[in-house]
Design a protein around this motif. Structure first.
Motif, mmCIF file in Angstrom:
data_model
loop_
_atom_site.group_PDB
_atom_site.id
_atom_site.type_symbol
_atom_site.label_atom_id
_atom_site.label_comp_id
_atom_site.label_asym_id
_atom_site.label_seq_id
_atom_site.Cartn_x
_atom_site.Cartn_y
_atom_site.Cartn_z
ATOM 1 N N GLY A 140 0.992 -1.244 -0.180
ATOM 2 C CA GLY A 140 0.132 -0.215 0.178
ATOM 3 C C GLY A 140 0.771 1.321 0.058
ATOM 4 N N GLU A 141 0.262 2.406 -0.348
ATOM 5 C CA GLU A 141 0.820 3.533 -0.293
ATOM 6 C C GLU A 141 -0.276 4.439 -0.072
ATOM 7 O OE1 GLU A 141 4.322 3.368 -3.598
ATOM 8 O OE2 GLU A 141 2.501 4.782 -4.139
ATOM 9 N N LEU A 142 -0.096 5.121 1.456
ATOM 10 C CA LEU A 142 -1.297 5.805 1.914
ATOM 11 C C LEU A 142 -0.689 7.256 2.191
ATOM 12 C CD1 LEU A 142 -2.257 3.231 4.633
ATOM 13 C CD2 LEU A 142 -3.197 3.315 2.200
ATOM 14 N N THR A 143 -1.767 8.283 1.819
ATOM 15 C CA THR A 143 -1.563 9.603 1.917
ATOM 16 C C THR A 143 -2.396 10.156 3.143
ATOM 17 O OG1 THR A 143 -0.710 9.995 -0.225
ATOM 18 C CG2 THR A 143 -1.238 11.911 1.030
ATOM 19 N N PHE A 144 -1.952 10.643 4.222
ATOM 20 C CA PHE A 144 -2.666 11.132 5.187
ATOM 21 C C PHE A 144 -2.475 12.656 5.213
ATOM 22 C CE2 PHE A 144 -1.278 6.925 7.042
ATOM 23 C CZ PHE A 144 -2.412 6.286 6.657
ATOM 24 N N ARG A 145 -3.808 13.285 4.991
ATOM 25 C CA ARG A 145 -3.715 14.579 4.843
ATOM 26 C C ARG A 145 -4.306 15.506 5.797
ATOM 27 N NH1 ARG A 145 -2.400 16.919 -0.119
ATOM 28 N NH2 ARG A 145 -3.861 18.558 -0.161
ATOM 29 N N LEU A 146 -3.815 16.363 6.460
ATOM 30 C CA LEU A 146 -4.266 17.163 7.687
ATOM 31 C C LEU A 146 -4.474 18.704 7.304
ATOM 32 C CD1 LEU A 146 -5.262 17.331 10.921
ATOM 33 C CD2 LEU A 146 -2.824 17.696 11.144
ATOM 34 N N ASP A 147 -5.783 18.868 7.232
ATOM 35 C CA ASP A 147 -6.343 20.262 7.011
ATOM 36 C C ASP A 147 -5.801 20.801 5.762
ATOM 37 O OD1 ASP A 147 -7.601 20.674 9.414
ATOM 38 O OD2 ASP A 147 -5.814 21.472 10.565
ATOM 39 N N GLY A 148 -5.922 19.784 4.477
ATOM 40 C CA GLY A 148 -5.453 20.026 3.246
ATOM 41 C C GLY A 148 -4.278 19.988 2.908
ATOM 42 N N GLU A 149 -3.281 19.603 3.703
ATOM 43 C CA GLU A 149 -1.816 19.464 3.438
ATOM 44 C C GLU A 149 -1.354 17.784 3.779
ATOM 45 O OE1 GLU A 149 0.726 22.321 5.241
ATOM 46 O OE2 GLU A 149 -0.199 23.572 4.245
ATOM 47 N N THR A 150 -0.499 17.435 2.924
ATOM 48 C CA THR A 150 0.140 16.156 3.119
ATOM 49 C C THR A 150 0.776 16.292 4.518
ATOM 50 O OG1 THR A 150 0.072 15.757 1.016
ATOM 51 C CG2 THR A 150 1.150 14.251 2.235
ATOM 52 N N HIS A 151 0.427 15.248 5.517
ATOM 53 C CA HIS A 151 0.875 15.162 6.833
ATOM 54 C C HIS A 151 2.074 14.086 6.556
ATOM 55 C CE1 HIS A 151 1.499 13.929 10.752
ATOM 56 N NE2 HIS A 151 0.899 15.227 11.151
ATOM 57 N N THR A 152 1.506 12.905 6.167
ATOM 58 C CA THR A 152 2.374 11.752 6.207
ATOM 59 C C THR A 152 1.920 10.869 5.023
ATOM 60 O OG1 THR A 152 2.184 11.481 8.591
ATOM 61 C CG2 THR A 152 2.985 9.587 7.438
ATOM 62 N N PHE A 153 3.456 10.284 4.220
ATOM 63 C CA PHE A 153 3.012 9.554 3.152
ATOM 64 C C PHE A 153 3.666 8.119 3.820
ATOM 65 C CE2 PHE A 153 4.629 7.163 -0.581
ATOM 66 C CZ PHE A 153 3.381 7.441 -1.503
ATOM 67 N N CYS A 154 2.603 7.053 3.621
ATOM 68 C CA CYS A 154 3.172 5.960 4.496
ATOM 69 C C CYS A 154 3.175 4.709 3.457
ATOM 70 C CB CYS A 154 1.821 5.668 5.647
ATOM 71 S SG CYS A 154 2.408 4.291 6.504
ATOM 72 N N HIS A 155 4.099 3.979 3.376
ATOM 73 C CA HIS A 155 4.607 2.771 2.764
ATOM 74 C C HIS A 155 4.246 1.483 3.563
ATOM 75 C CE1 HIS A 155 7.275 5.163 -0.160
ATOM 76 N NE2 HIS A 155 7.389 5.796 1.136
ATOM 77 N N VAL A 156 3.098 0.870 2.848
ATOM 78 C CA VAL A 156 2.833 -0.371 3.666
ATOM 79 C C VAL A 156 3.154 -1.877 3.252
ATOM 80 C CG1 VAL A 156 0.769 -1.701 4.532
ATOM 81 C CG2 VAL A 156 0.656 1.003 4.286
ATOM 82 N N TYR A 157 3.780 -2.493 3.950
ATOM 83 C CA TYR A 157 4.218 -3.748 3.392
ATOM 84 C C TYR A 157 3.908 -4.851 4.326
ATOM 85 C CZ TYR A 157 8.109 -0.754 1.970
ATOM 86 O OH TYR A 157 8.625 0.154 0.996
ATOM 87 N N ARG A 158 3.637 -6.159 3.651
ATOM 88 C CA ARG A 158 3.334 -7.295 4.287
ATOM 89 C C ARG A 158 4.448 -8.410 4.030
ATOM 90 N NH1 ARG A 158 -1.221 -7.373 0.551
ATOM 91 N NH2 ARG A 158 -0.012 -7.684 -1.253
ATOM 92 N N THR A 159 4.510 -9.472 4.994
ATOM 93 C CA THR A 159 5.725 -10.286 4.707
ATOM 94 C C THR A 159 5.274 -11.606 5.546
ATOM 95 O OG1 THR A 159 7.849 -10.818 5.005
ATOM 96 C CG2 THR A 159 7.107 -9.487 6.597
ATOM 97 N N ARG A 160 5.540 -12.824 5.099
ATOM 98 C CA ARG A 160 5.503 -13.942 5.712
ATOM 99 C C ARG A 160 6.878 -14.674 5.980
ATOM 100 N NH1 ARG A 160 0.648 -16.345 5.569
ATOM 101 N NH2 ARG A 160 -1.032 -15.417 4.562
ATOM 102 N N SER A 161 7.994 -13.896 5.832
ATOM 103 C CA SER A 161 9.355 -14.157 6.244
ATOM 104 C C SER A 161 9.822 -13.371 7.329
ATOM 105 C CB SER A 161 10.125 -14.008 5.072
ATOM 106 O OG SER A 161 9.713 -14.580 3.749
ATOM 107 N N PHE A 162 10.173 -14.250 8.404
ATOM 108 C CA PHE A 162 10.669 -13.597 9.416
ATOM 109 C C PHE A 162 11.546 -14.656 10.514
ATOM 110 C CE2 PHE A 162 6.071 -14.094 10.178
ATOM 111 C CZ PHE A 162 6.202 -14.815 11.233
ATOM 112 N N THR A 163 12.330 -14.038 11.192
ATOM 113 C CA THR A 163 12.969 -14.820 12.210
ATOM 114 C C THR A 163 12.809 -13.950 13.404
ATOM 115 O OG1 THR A 163 15.081 -13.907 11.650
ATOM 116 C CG2 THR A 163 14.323 -16.111 10.750
#
Ligand SMILES: Nc1[nH]c(=O)nc2c1ncn2[C@H]1C[C@H](O)[C@@H](COP(=O)(O)OP(=O)(O)OP(=O)(O)O)O1
Length: 178
Positions: free
Chosen positions: A76-99
């Motif tokens: 995912g790529e999510l843009t969170f805007r606050l009062d008309g301005e971009t506050h945070t651009f968030c990259h979303v990941y998932r994974t089944r590989s971890f230790t």
């Protein structure tokens, strides 16, 4: 504008397309400080200078819950805007590989929860819109608009746009097959 990441480690139910009742689980954290304190979310946080979003997601997951994640899939790529301005651009990941085993840190308390039982009433209000699809294997590109001033987690969620299934680029700078 803040660039940030979220990472959702998954285990069990390797075929997300099955319509049978799922026994898959996702690792969430109960956030102990910072934005969204007291709410559940995936591990993640702000990108540091010179760091790719993938590197950030790997580092934040290690720092917050002690899990070493690999083979992150962009979800995912999510843009969170606050009062008309971009506050945070968030990259979303998932994974089944971890230790490793998830452990609590000062920032986060980790918890495996069934993907059927994600506590959306204790999460950011936008999560119920995009996280179910992300946990099913889809990709989400969205913009979520808040109003009412800082901090973002006390502002009102007012509206959104959301698209599913867009091909998301892999990280061009990726070096270490994370
Ligand atoms: N509307 C929203 N919905 C959501 O699900 N996550 C959001 C969100 N707005 C921000 N976030 C997440 C993205 C990112 O993982 C995190 C950023 O919060 P913070 O700025 O508090 O970062 P951290 O607490 O990790 O701080 P650092 O450790 O300093 O990076 O909050």
């Amino acid at each position: 504008m803040i660039e940030a990441t979220l990472c959702f480690p998954l285990r069990g139910d390797d075929d997300p397309t099955t319509t049978n009742e799922s026994d898959g689980e996702v690792l969430l954290i109960e956030k102990r400080r910072g934005l969204g304190e007291g709410w559940y979310n995936g591990p993640g946080g702000k990108c540091e200078p010179g760091e790719t979003p993938r590197e950030c997601a790997v580092r934040e997951t290690r720092e917050e819950v002690g899990l070493e994640v690999r083979n992150l899939e962009k979800a995912g790529e999510l843009t969170f805007r606050l009062d008309g301005e971009t506050h945070t651009f968030c990259h979303v990941y998932r994974t089944r590989s971890f230790t490793g085993e998830p452990t609590s840190s000062e920032e986060a308390h980790p918890e495996w929860v069934s993907v059927e039982d994600v506590p959306y009433d204790q999460m950011w209000e936008d999560d119920r819109l995009w996280l179910p699809g992300v946990l099913e294997g889809n990709t989400a590109v969205g913009e979520f608009r808040f109003e009412g001033g800082e901090p973002l987690d006390e502002a009102d969620f007012v509206d959104h746009d959301l698209e599913w299934g867009a091909p998301l680029e892999t990280d061009p700078d990726e070096k270490s097959a994370t």
